[in-house]
Scaffold this motif. Sequence first.
Motif, short mmCIF file in Angstrom:
data_model
loop_
_atom_site.label_atom_id
_atom_site.label_comp_id
_atom_site.label_asym_id
_atom_site.label_seq_id
_atom_site.Cartn_x
_atom_site.Cartn_y
_atom_site.Cartn_z
N GLY A 110 0.83 -1.21 0.00
CA GLY A 110 0.00 0.00 0.00
C GLY A 110 0.86 1.25 0.00
O GLY A 110 1.93 1.29 0.60
N THR A 111 0.37 2.29 -0.69
CA THR A 111 1.16 3.50 -0.86
C THR A 111 0.48 4.71 -0.21
O THR A 111 -0.74 4.74 -0.04
CB THR A 111 1.35 3.82 -2.36
OG1 THR A 111 0.07 4.13 -2.93
CG2 THR A 111 1.97 2.64 -3.10
N MET A 112 1.31 5.71 0.06
CA MET A 112 0.78 6.95 0.64
C MET A 112 -0.19 7.62 -0.34
O MET A 112 -1.27 8.07 0.04
CB MET A 112 1.93 7.90 1.01
CG MET A 112 1.46 9.12 1.76
SD MET A 112 2.82 10.14 2.35
CE MET A 112 3.47 9.18 3.70
N GLY A 113 0.21 7.67 -1.62
CA GLY A 113 -0.66 8.30 -2.61
C GLY A 113 -1.98 7.56 -2.75
O GLY A 113 -3.04 8.17 -2.93
N GLY A 114 -1.92 6.23 -2.67
CA GLY A 114 -3.15 5.43 -2.78
C GLY A 114 -4.08 5.70 -1.61
O GLY A 114 -5.29 5.87 -1.79
N SER A 115 -3.53 5.76 -0.41
CA SER A 115 -4.36 6.02 0.76
C SER A 115 -5.01 7.40 0.68
O SER A 115 -6.20 7.55 0.95
CB SER A 115 -3.51 5.91 2.03
OG SER A 115 -4.27 6.29 3.16
#
Length: 296
Positions: A110-115
């Motif tokens: 999981g990525t910061m941009g995705g969250s």
Amino acid sequence: MKARAFDYRSVASVPEALAAHAGCAGEARYLAGGQSLLPALNLRLDAPDLLIDIGRIEALRGIAREGRTLRIGALTRHAETLRSALVAEHAPMLTQAAAFMAHPAIRNLGTMGGSLSLSDPAAELPACMRALGAAFEITGHGGTRIVAADDFFLDLFENAIAPGELLCAIRVPLPEPGTRMRFEEIARRRGDYALVGLGAKLVLAGGTIVSARLGFCSVGPTPMRAPAAEAALTGRPLDAQAIAAARAALGDDLFPDEDDSLSAAARMHLARVLLGRVLAALSDAGAPAAIEGAAA
Ligand SMILES: Cc1cc2nc3c(=O)[nH]c(=O)nc-3n(C[C@H](O)[C@H](O)[C@H](O)COP(=O)(O)OP(=O)(O)OC[C@H]3O[C@@H](n4cnc5c(N)ncnc54)[C@H](O)[C@@H]3O)c2cc1C
């Protein structure tokens, strides 16, 4: 269940990603870590025609200090946030928050941009971004614009990213002298989404709180600031009276809904408990995890 059939395209640059999105006759989605999107596809909550895999775009990676800003690429995985020495030094609230997010297997993808793009109001990072006063670099065909976290989260799972735009990076201001920050949450089990979470950033000068930013998760349709509690803290020392005043003022800030897991009154109670806990930890009596001072 299985996802409905879709086309897949892997891209290596931001312009290529934007062009792929614009060229899709149907619905397209960017695929980052896939930890929210793929379950949604498998549950058929979403059924796009095209997935555009942005995982190879180097320009979306990396954590770097740029002047008085920490710039975090959108593809930064939660596990990288957790391990980053730069994040720990300049934005330890994010290090603390990442430790609460899901489990190692999910944090590895999981990525910061995705969250942030998903904008789940129960997620830790959106609340932290409001507390930190962060800003987001969003790129579309018209160029790149900067949107403050306070203007980004519009409603439940809705934000300022227009269709086809990419969130490219997150800009976190470096802490000024006298900054203390902390994230904590209350959840039924470690790794569950929080019943209530709180990121707090205070700036103290001469023993007085001169700035307070509070970002709550799981208490409303978006990550929530708490302006009345922030005002109750500002201009006074961080002592038991200030903490009591902030806890009392929180009733003017948060109006959580009832849901199956918790009554509104219980969630409000937990928010007050958490606020007291976080502020006590940031006070002179607590504070082992807070940062004092700032990077030169
Ligand atoms: C079992 C489980 C438990 C979890 N627990 C937690 C938790 O406790 N706390 C928490 O915060 N999260 C939790 N998550 C979610 C996790 O943090 C996800 O990693 C995150 O929400 C989405 O990141 P991603 O990179 O996987 O995005 P993806 O799933 O790939 O994408 C999510 C959405 O964002 C869009 N998107 C992704 N990147 C961009 C971009 N750069 N620009 C524009 N749009 C973009 C996608 O198109 C999609 O709509 C959990 C997930 C699972 C499966």
